[in-house]
Motif scaffolding. Structure first.
Motif, mmCIF file in Angstrom:
data_model
loop_
_atom_site.group_PDB
_atom_site.id
_atom_site.type_symbol
_atom_site.label_atom_id
_atom_site.label_comp_id
_atom_site.label_asym_id
_atom_site.label_seq_id
_atom_site.Cartn_x
_atom_site.Cartn_y
_atom_site.Cartn_z
ATOM 1 N N GLU A 157 46.257 36.441 42.330
ATOM 2 C CA GLU A 157 46.627 36.170 43.715
ATOM 3 C C GLU A 157 47.403 37.325 44.343
ATOM 4 O OE1 GLU A 157 46.459 34.651 47.228
ATOM 5 O OE2 GLU A 157 45.462 33.709 45.518
ATOM 6 N N GLN A 195 32.889 27.964 46.170
ATOM 7 C CA GLN A 195 33.773 26.956 45.595
ATOM 8 C C GLN A 195 33.056 26.072 44.575
ATOM 9 O OE1 GLN A 195 37.339 26.892 46.703
ATOM 10 N NE2 GLN A 195 36.282 28.854 46.919
ATOM 11 N N TYR A 212 33.373 23.441 39.868
ATOM 12 C CA TYR A 212 34.273 23.784 40.959
ATOM 13 C C TYR A 212 34.993 25.044 40.531
ATOM 14 C CZ TYR A 212 33.112 19.399 43.128
ATOM 15 O OH TYR A 212 32.412 18.383 43.717
ATOM 16 N N SER A 227 37.043 28.863 40.572
ATOM 17 C CA SER A 227 38.249 29.562 40.995
ATOM 18 C C SER A 227 37.945 31.051 41.025
ATOM 19 C CB SER A 227 39.405 29.286 40.024
ATOM 20 O OG SER A 227 39.074 29.709 38.710
ATOM 21 N N ARG A 255 39.480 35.730 37.302
ATOM 22 C CA ARG A 255 40.790 36.068 36.728
ATOM 23 C C ARG A 255 41.122 37.550 36.880
ATOM 24 N NH1 ARG A 255 39.364 34.699 30.552
ATOM 25 N NH2 ARG A 255 38.046 33.174 31.650
ATOM 26 N N THR A 285 35.133 33.386 51.028
ATOM 27 C CA THR A 285 35.072 32.062 50.411
ATOM 28 C C THR A 285 34.001 31.222 51.095
ATOM 29 O OG1 THR A 285 37.426 32.168 49.881
ATOM 30 C CG2 THR A 285 36.391 29.997 49.835
ATOM 31 N N VAL A 325 33.626 34.579 40.539
ATOM 32 C CA VAL A 325 34.423 33.428 40.109
ATOM 33 C C VAL A 325 34.391 33.368 38.588
ATOM 34 C CG1 VAL A 325 34.019 32.085 42.207
ATOM 35 C CG2 VAL A 325 32.408 31.904 40.307
ATOM 36 N N ASP A 326 35.404 32.747 38.015
ATOM 37 C CA ASP A 326 35.420 32.561 36.573
ATOM 38 C C ASP A 326 34.231 31.701 36.160
ATOM 39 O OD1 ASP A 326 38.139 32.620 34.397
ATOM 40 O OD2 ASP A 326 37.891 33.977 36.089
#
Length: 691
Positions: A650, A625, A641, A643, A646, A346, A585-586
């Motif tokens: 998690e 991020q 921003y 995430s 998908r 990250t 990231v999406d």
């Protein structure tokens, strides 16, 4: 008592699953079609080569074996491996050449050969030309201009876009309306005009005795719709084997079904989890539905042992692809159980991502991993821009996949067009280019010449009788002497030597860097020496050109090592000891431009899987991020921003990945300035408005 000599088993190195695939239908009498689901790094090429060798050892005639691949390089590698296996199995002396596979090649290459042979039966002239991509675009542009679309008040699609739409329609076998809706929505308003343009483009190809890449498949598939022709072609091949079956389109699948309607003698090898070329009209349903396409279901054999990656990397990759809603089930495994888990790194933004990647590259280099053993992968080419700046700043050499192709070089195209025009005097694209190489001949005179040749029964004779304006007449006579020489049969590769002699002063006149370009022409001559005729040389070079060119070449890489940068699509088939993937990231993976429907999202998942399975020992997925995107839908650049993708929920991340947050490498901050009294900036600004 004399000792019994036993030959070594040429298949001893195969694992049990590979051996089953190799022996299918040989030892036992199982005539079903065979589908080999070959996981990443599972020895697919070796297995397919050993199967061909096993069939030959069992009595198959190599002349009646059709092996279809997606590059000539792959076909040559397959032939080499088959030969090596047969040498070992049959105990042939090293000086003895193993049986050749005359029908090993790409779909397009084999299609071109068959169309030449059956040309009279399907209404094709035997001396048709094959247009490369650039020539096809130019011909599309001529049709576009003649139809008046270039002068349209609102923006009409450029020639490259028009050809891409046409190609997608042909290869996907979808309607123009469906292709525009799904892949080119900004062009939907031009549907009627595009349909008119494609009709004109098709007529122009017919008039000029020319086929483009897509025609090689389209004509082959149409030929196989004629029962008599289909039966004749199919009877020539006892066995048909196909590599990378997940990359086939609907035309290619139709050809295979026509060759082997009941599936007997058909072997296809591929991996549905690596089907990532939907934008080229590859159809994943071909491999998903293959088992049920014949009278009796095909036999499905998975290859699950991986010889590339460590088990922690495979566990993460297996978990990602297991979430796909539809797939051929397999679970990759290896006996290399030790190794670190892949890392989810990250970072704050793309600038920190670039710093982090460069730090990691240098750290791994100190651990003994050369730069060439490392790769940085990304969804789209411009995603590496910040990284390229950081690598340059730190003097880390790198090579990015891409660049000018051999056949796109002006000087190479000049020489090839000369040969094409001699081979096919009706080729307007080749003629327009070559005529203007003669000093004093411009576009207007070249167009007059081609207009005059078009209605004639013998364009070559008409060309030799044509007179240019006085300013060009002397050089034109030299050209006509060359053209007359090229019309005489049986002079290959002397034809190319004659063209080179004529072109040398042209090269000097047109290009300041003529010596650098001369190296490409020397390479062209070396390639020509390996072909039996002018037609075969032109065809095979068009279908499988070299990559490199001296045209617009940059400075040479003098460093002893360099990092590899590549898009995820270009990385397929490659492997490195350490891999880092940017922007997981999406919005990037999956790309926000590829989330219109479930089929696109599924392909994006497979694309991430392909990237992850390129790594042998180390795998980092970078998760900024915040990042900037160029939004073609909502206009302009903006930052998001982000995430985590998908594709890595998690629970999966917690089980299979190590989470890493590197320390920010921000510059040292200067101490605050000490003032006797704070400055009231707010009050000062408010005072401007009379407050």
């Amino acid at each position: 008592m004399s000792a019994v000599l036993t030959r070594p088993d040429p298949f001893a190195s195969l694992n049990p699953q590979q051996r089953q695939a190799v022996e299918h239908g040989v030892a036992e009498h199982d005539e079903r079609a065979l589908l080999v689901i070959a996981g990443a790094g599972s020895g697919k090429t070796m297995t397919l080569a050993h199967r061909v060798a096993r069939l030959v050892m069992a009595g198959a005639d190599p002349q009646r074996v059709l092996l279809l691949t997606f590059s000539r390089r792959a076909a040559h590698e397959m032939e080499r491996r088959v030969g090596r296996t047969l040498h070992q199995a049959l105990a042939l002396p090293t000086s003895t050449r193993p049986p050749s596979l005359p029908w090993a090649g790409t779909f397009h290459g084999i299609g071109a050969r068959l169309l030449r042979e059956y040309a009279p039966a399907i209404g094709l002239p035997e001396r048709f030309s094959i247009l490369d991509r650039a020539d096809a675009e130019d011909l599309m542009n001529l049709a576009r201009q003649e139809a008046g679309f270039a002068a349209a008040r609102s923006r009409f699609p450029q020639k490259g876009t028009c050809l891409a739409i046409y190609s997608r329609v042909v290869n996907s076998q979808a309607t123009l309306a469906a292709v525009l809706r799904d892949a080119f929505p900004w062009c939907e308003a031009w549907a009627a005009e595009l349909n008119q343009l494609f009709a004109a483009y098709t007529r122009a190809k017919l008039q000029q005795h020319s086929l483009d890449y897509d025609d090689l498949l389209q004509y082959w598939a149409a030929m196989m719709e004629e029962p008599a022709l289909a039966a004749h072609v199919a009877a020539r091949f006892d066995h048909v084997l196909v590599d990378e079956y997940q990359d086939t389109n609907r035309l290619q699948a139709a050809v295979l079904r026509a060759l082997k309607p009941d599936g007997r003698g058909l072997t296809v090898v591929g991996d549905d989890a690596q089907s990532i070329y939907g934008f080229r009209a590859a159809e994943v349903r071909n491999i998903l539905d293959f088992p049920q396409q014949f009278g009796q279901p095909a036999r499905v054999l998975p290859l699950e042992r991986n010889y590339r990656s460590t088990q922690p990397l495979l566990d993460a990759s297996n978990a990602v692809i297991a979430l796909a809603p539809e797939r051929h089930a397999k679970q990759l495994w290896t006996d290399r159980s030790a190794g670190a888990r892949p890392r989810l790194v990250t970072v704050a933004d793309e600038a920190e991502q670039a710093c982090c990647v460069a730090d990691r590259v240098l750290a791994l280099r100190e651990e003994g991993f050369k730069l060439r053993q490392q790769a940085v992968l990304f969804r789209t080419s411009h995603h590496s821009a910040a990284l390229e700046l950081e690598l340059t700043r730190r003097q880390i050499p790198f090579v990015k996949f891409g660049g000018l192709k051999f056949l796109e070089s002006a000087h190479v195209k000049d020489v090839l067009c000369m040969l094409r025009w001699a081979e096919n005097p009706r080729s307007r694209i080749a003629g327009f280019r070559v005529a203007q190489l003669v000093a004093g001949v411009g576009p207007a005179n070249a167009r007059k010449l081609l207009d005059a040749l078009e209605p004639t029964a013998d364009p070559a004779a008409a060309l030799l009788a044509w007179r240019m304006p006085p300013a060009a007449q002397a050089d034109w006579q030299d050209f006509l002497a060359l053209y007359a020489q090229l019309q005489q049969a049986g002079q290959w590769p002397g034809d190319l030597d004659a063209v080179m002699r004529w072109y040398e002063p042209v090269l000097q006149r047109l290009h300041d860097d003529a010596p650098a370009r001369q190296a490409d022409l020397q390479q062209l001559a070396r390639i020509a020496a390996g072909h039996a005729s002018r037609e075969r040389f032109i065809t095979e070079l068009t279908l499988d050109p070299p990559e490199a060119s001296s045209d617009e070449a940059g400075p040479p890489h003098l460093d002893e090592d360099y990092l590899v940068l590549s898009t995820l699509h270009s990385a397929k088939g490659q492997e490195w000891s350490a891999v880092q993937i940017l922007n997981v990231v999406d919005g990037c993976i999956p790309s926000e431009m590829s989330t219109r429907d479930s089929a696109q999202i599924d392909e994006e998942r497979r694309l991430l899987y392909v990237g992850m399975t390129r790594a042998r020992q180390h795998l980092d997925l970078l998760v900024p991020q915040r990042f900037y995107v160029t939004d073609q839908v909502k206009h302009g650049d903006r930052h998001l921003y982000a995430s985590l993708s998908r594709f890595i929920p998690e629970a999966l991340a917690a089980r299979h990945f190590e989470r890493v947050t590197p320390l920010a490498t921000a510059p040292a901050v200067a101490p605050a300035v000490a003032l006797a009294r704070p400055v009231d900036i707010g009050g000062r600004l408010a005072g401007r408005w009379g407050g």
